[in-house]
Design a protein around this motif. Structure first.
Motif, PDB file in Angstrom:
ATOM      1  N   SER A  49      51.214  61.311 -56.393  1.00 34.65           N
ATOM      2  CA  SER A  49      50.374  61.017 -55.238  1.00 34.65           C
ATOM      3  C   SER A  49      48.938  61.383 -55.566  1.00 34.65           C
ATOM      4  O   SER A  49      48.664  62.121 -56.510  1.00 34.65           O
ATOM      5  CB  SER A  49      50.865  61.767 -54.000  1.00 34.65           C
ATOM      6  OG  SER A  49      50.881  63.155 -54.241  1.00 34.65           O
ATOM      7  N   ASP A  50      48.033  60.823 -54.775  1.00 34.76           N
ATOM      8  CA  ASP A  50      46.613  61.146 -54.913  1.00 34.76           C
ATOM      9  C   ASP A  50      46.095  61.572 -53.544  1.00 34.76           C
ATOM     10  O   ASP A  50      46.883  61.821 -52.638  1.00 34.76           O
ATOM     11  CB  ASP A  50      45.826  59.953 -55.494  1.00 34.76           C
ATOM     12  CG  ASP A  50      45.940  58.702 -54.637  1.00 34.76           C
ATOM     13  OD1 ASP A  50      46.376  58.792 -53.468  1.00 34.76           O
ATOM     14  OD2 ASP A  50      45.590  57.617 -55.135  1.00 34.76           O
ATOM     15  N   ALA A  51      44.795  61.629 -53.378  1.00 35.63           N
ATOM     16  CA  ALA A  51      44.209  62.080 -52.112  1.00 35.63           C
ATOM     17  C   ALA A  51      44.550  61.146 -50.950  1.00 35.63           C
ATOM     18  O   ALA A  51      44.563  61.561 -49.797  1.00 35.63           O
ATOM     19  CB  ALA A  51      42.695  62.188 -52.260  1.00 35.63           C
ATOM     20  N   ILE A  52      44.865  59.897 -51.252  1.00 35.35           N
ATOM     21  CA  ILE A  52      45.176  58.914 -50.215  1.00 35.35           C
ATOM     22  C   ILE A  52      46.649  58.925 -49.840  1.00 35.35           C
ATOM     23  O   ILE A  52      47.016  58.700 -48.708  1.00 35.35           O
ATOM     24  CB  ILE A  52      44.752  57.500 -50.670  1.00 35.35           C
ATOM     25  CG1 ILE A  52      43.251  57.479 -50.942  1.00 35.35           C
ATOM     26  CG2 ILE A  52      45.117  56.450 -49.643  1.00 35.35           C
ATOM     27  CD1 ILE A  52      42.764  56.211 -51.575  1.00 35.35           C
ATOM     28  N   GLY A  53      47.513  59.198 -50.796  1.00 40.21           N
ATOM     29  CA  GLY A  53      48.949  59.201 -50.524  1.00 40.21           C
ATOM     30  C   GLY A  53      49.758  58.895 -51.761  1.00 40.21           C
ATOM     31  O   GLY A  53      49.294  59.029 -52.894  1.00 40.21           O
ATOM     32  N   GLN A  54      50.973  58.444 -51.536  1.00 43.82           N
ATOM     33  CA  GLN A  54      51.932  58.141 -52.583  1.00 43.82           C
ATOM     34  C   GLN A  54      51.428  56.974 -53.435  1.00 43.82           C
ATOM     35  O   GLN A  54      50.908  55.990 -52.908  1.00 43.82           O
ATOM     36  CB  GLN A  54      53.255  57.777 -51.926  1.00 43.82           C
ATOM     37  CG  GLN A  54      54.414  57.631 -52.836  1.00 43.82           C
ATOM     38  CD  GLN A  54      55.682  57.371 -52.040  1.00 43.82           C
ATOM     39  OE1 GLN A  54      55.677  57.356 -50.810  1.00 43.82           O
ATOM     40  NE2 GLN A  54      56.769  57.163 -52.738  1.00 43.82           N
ATOM     41  N   ILE A  55      51.605  57.062 -54.768  1.00 43.30           N
ATOM     42  CA  ILE A  55      51.164  55.993 -55.668  1.00 43.30           C
ATOM     43  C   ILE A  55      52.337  55.072 -55.967  1.00 43.30           C
ATOM     44  O   ILE A  55      53.286  55.446 -56.642  1.00 43.30           O
ATOM     45  CB  ILE A  55      50.577  56.550 -56.978  1.00 43.30           C
ATOM     46  CG1 ILE A  55      49.368  57.432 -56.668  1.00 43.30           C
ATOM     47  CG2 ILE A  55      50.197  55.407 -57.915  1.00 43.30           C
ATOM     48  CD1 ILE A  55      48.819  58.168 -57.871  1.00 43.30           C
ATOM     49  N   VAL A  56      52.253  53.867 -55.425  1.00 44.00           N
ATOM     50  CA  VAL A  56      53.214  52.806 -55.686  1.00 44.00           C
ATOM     51  C   VAL A  56      52.441  51.680 -56.335  1.00 44.00           C
ATOM     52  O   VAL A  56      51.408  51.246 -55.820  1.00 44.00           O
ATOM     53  CB  VAL A  56      53.895  52.317 -54.390  1.00 44.00           C
ATOM     54  CG1 VAL A  56      54.790  51.114 -54.664  1.00 44.00           C
ATOM     55  CG2 VAL A  56      54.684  53.446 -53.749  1.00 44.00           C
ATOM     56  N   ILE A  57      52.919  51.213 -57.482  1.00 43.66           N
ATOM     57  CA  ILE A  57      52.250  50.117 -58.185  1.00 43.66           C
ATOM     58  C   ILE A  57      53.059  48.851 -57.957  1.00 43.66           C
ATOM     59  O   ILE A  57      54.234  48.778 -58.297  1.00 43.66           O
ATOM     60  CB  ILE A  57      52.137  50.405 -59.693  1.00 43.66           C
ATOM     61  CG1 ILE A  57      51.350  51.690 -59.917  1.00 43.66           C
ATOM     62  CG2 ILE A  57      51.481  49.222 -60.413  1.00 43.66           C
ATOM     63  CD1 ILE A  57      51.361  52.182 -61.352  1.00 43.66           C
ATOM     64  N   SER A  58      52.430  47.851 -57.334  1.00 46.85           N
ATOM     65  CA  SER A  58      53.098  46.571 -57.086  1.00 46.85           C
ATOM     66  C   SER A  58      52.332  45.459 -57.787  1.00 46.85           C
ATOM     67  O   SER A  58      51.114  45.542 -57.972  1.00 46.85           O
ATOM     68  CB  SER A  58      53.213  46.304 -55.584  1.00 46.85           C
ATOM     69  OG  SER A  58      51.944  46.279 -54.968  1.00 46.85           O
ATOM     70  N   GLU A  59      53.081  44.429 -58.176  1.00 45.78           N
ATOM     71  CA  GLU A  59      52.481  43.328 -58.934  1.00 45.78           C
ATOM     72  C   GLU A  59      53.242  42.037 -58.657  1.00 45.78           C
ATOM     73  O   GLU A  59      54.464  42.037 -58.526  1.00 45.78           O
ATOM     74  CB  GLU A  59      52.562  43.677 -60.426  1.00 45.78           C
ATOM     75  CG  GLU A  59      51.807  42.731 -61.328  1.00 45.78           C
ATOM     76  CD  GLU A  59      51.807  43.241 -62.752  1.00 45.78           C
ATOM     77  OE1 GLU A  59      50.984  44.119 -63.057  1.00 45.78           O
ATOM     78  OE2 GLU A  59      52.655  42.772 -63.535  1.00 45.78           O
ATOM     79  N   GLY A  60      52.513  40.940 -58.583  1.00 46.32           N
ATOM     80  CA  GLY A  60      53.135  39.627 -58.364  1.00 46.32           C
ATOM     81  C   GLY A  60      52.078  38.547 -58.461  1.00 46.32           C
ATOM     82  O   GLY A  60      50.908  38.855 -58.609  1.00 46.32           O
ATOM     83  N   TRP A  61      52.318  37.410 -58.385  1.00 43.45           N
ATOM     84  CA  TRP A  61      53.577  36.718 -58.184  1.00 43.45           C
ATOM     85  C   TRP A  61      54.018  36.084 -59.493  1.00 43.45           C
ATOM     86  O   TRP A  61      53.222  35.447 -60.173  1.00 43.45           O
ATOM     87  CB  TRP A  61      53.429  35.641 -57.117  1.00 43.45           C
ATOM     88  CG  TRP A  61      53.093  36.229 -55.787  1.00 43.45           C
ATOM     89  CD1 TRP A  61      51.871  36.279 -55.203  1.00 43.45           C
ATOM     90  CD2 TRP A  61      54.004  36.854 -54.871  1.00 43.45           C
ATOM     91  NE1 TRP A  61      51.961  36.898 -53.978  1.00 43.45           N
ATOM     92  CE2 TRP A  61      53.270  37.254 -53.761  1.00 43.45           C
ATOM     93  CE3 TRP A  61      55.365  37.125 -54.905  1.00 43.45           C
ATOM     94  CZ2 TRP A  61      53.865  37.901 -52.674  1.00 43.45           C
ATOM     95  CZ3 TRP A  61      55.939  37.757 -53.827  1.00 43.45           C
ATOM     96  CH2 TRP A  61      55.182  38.132 -52.718  1.00 43.45           C
ATOM     97  N   TYR A  62      55.287  36.244 -59.821  1.00 42.94           N
ATOM     98  CA  TYR A  62      55.876  35.623 -60.999  1.00 42.94           C
ATOM     99  C   TYR A  62      56.668  34.411 -60.537  1.00 42.94           C
ATOM    100  O   TYR A  62      57.598  34.556 -59.747  1.00 42.94           O
ATOM    101  CB  TYR A  62      56.817  36.594 -61.718  1.00 42.94           C
ATOM    102  CG  TYR A  62      56.142  37.841 -62.217  1.00 42.94           C
ATOM    103  CD1 TYR A  62      55.589  37.890 -63.488  1.00 42.94           C
ATOM    104  CD2 TYR A  62      56.059  38.977 -61.416  1.00 42.94           C
ATOM    105  CE1 TYR A  62      54.967  39.040 -63.959  1.00 42.94           C
ATOM    106  CE2 TYR A  62      55.444  40.138 -61.877  1.00 42.94           C
ATOM    107  CZ  TYR A  62      54.904  40.158 -63.144  1.00 42.94           C
ATOM    108  OH  TYR A  62      54.292  41.303 -63.595  1.00 42.94           O
ATOM    109  N   LYS A  63      56.319  33.231 -61.011  1.00 38.60           N
ATOM    110  CA  LYS A  63      57.090  32.032 -60.677  1.00 38.60           C
ATOM    111  C   LYS A  63      58.350  32.029 -61.530  1.00 38.60           C
ATOM    112  O   LYS A  63      58.287  32.196 -62.735  1.00 38.60           O
ATOM    113  CB  LYS A  63      56.273  30.773 -60.947  1.00 38.60           C
ATOM    114  CG  LYS A  63      55.221  30.507 -59.918  1.00 38.60           C
ATOM    115  CD  LYS A  63      54.616  29.139 -60.130  1.00 38.60           C
ATOM    116  CE  LYS A  63      53.699  28.790 -58.989  1.00 38.60           C
ATOM    117  NZ  LYS A  63      53.254  27.390 -59.062  1.00 38.60           N
TER     118      LYS A  63
END
Length: 141
Positions: A49-63
């Motif tokens: 986590s950082d000062a803002i909150g939990q670190i979630v890394i999301s990525e898209g869009w894969y056809k």
């Protein structure tokens, strides 16, 4: 709309389409046993986590074309749980779960779990791989 390119790894056999999840070669693969192209997004809860909150890394869009698979994470799996989401924009069908994650309508990489007004939330499926070396997740029709 701009999309991330993917490399198709193999055609989905009838047996692969029958199981929702299974062990596979090294890495985390997703397969589309349907007859329509879908778009896939992936996410990882880093556990940090950082000062803002939990670190979630999301990525898209894969056809992902019909009857095809692609590798979303290469190499031995380092986490117990991975998050995936898919949609068929032509029909409105979604493959969802229970974990809210930030996405964008255009190609994206987001490194926070706090969605601003520029992002939307989608409910991702959490896949427990038990840290197997490889895993395949099928978006069943």
């Amino acid at each position: 709309m701009k999309f991330l390119s993917i490399t198709l790894l193999l055609a989905v056999s009838g047996a692969a389409g029958a199981a929702a999840q299974q062990r596979s070669e090294t890495g985390f693969r997703v397969c589309n046993p349907s007859l329509r192209e879908i778009e896939v997004a992936k996410a990882l809860d880093t556990g940090a986590s950082d000062a803002i909150g939990q670190i979630v890394i999301s990525e898209g869009w894969y056809k992902l074309p019909p009857n095809a698979c692609t590798l979303l994470w290469a190499g031995p799996l380092q986490y117990d749980r991975y998050l995936v989401y898919a949609q068929d924009k032509s029909t409105g069908r979604e493959w969802t779960g229970t974990v809210p994650v930030c996405v964008s309508p255009q190609a994206f990489t987001i490194r926070t779990n706090n969605c601003g007004s520029q992002y939307q939330r989608r409910l991702f499926t959490q896949v427990d791989t038990r840290r197997q070396n490889g895993w395949t997740h099928n978006f069943t029709p």
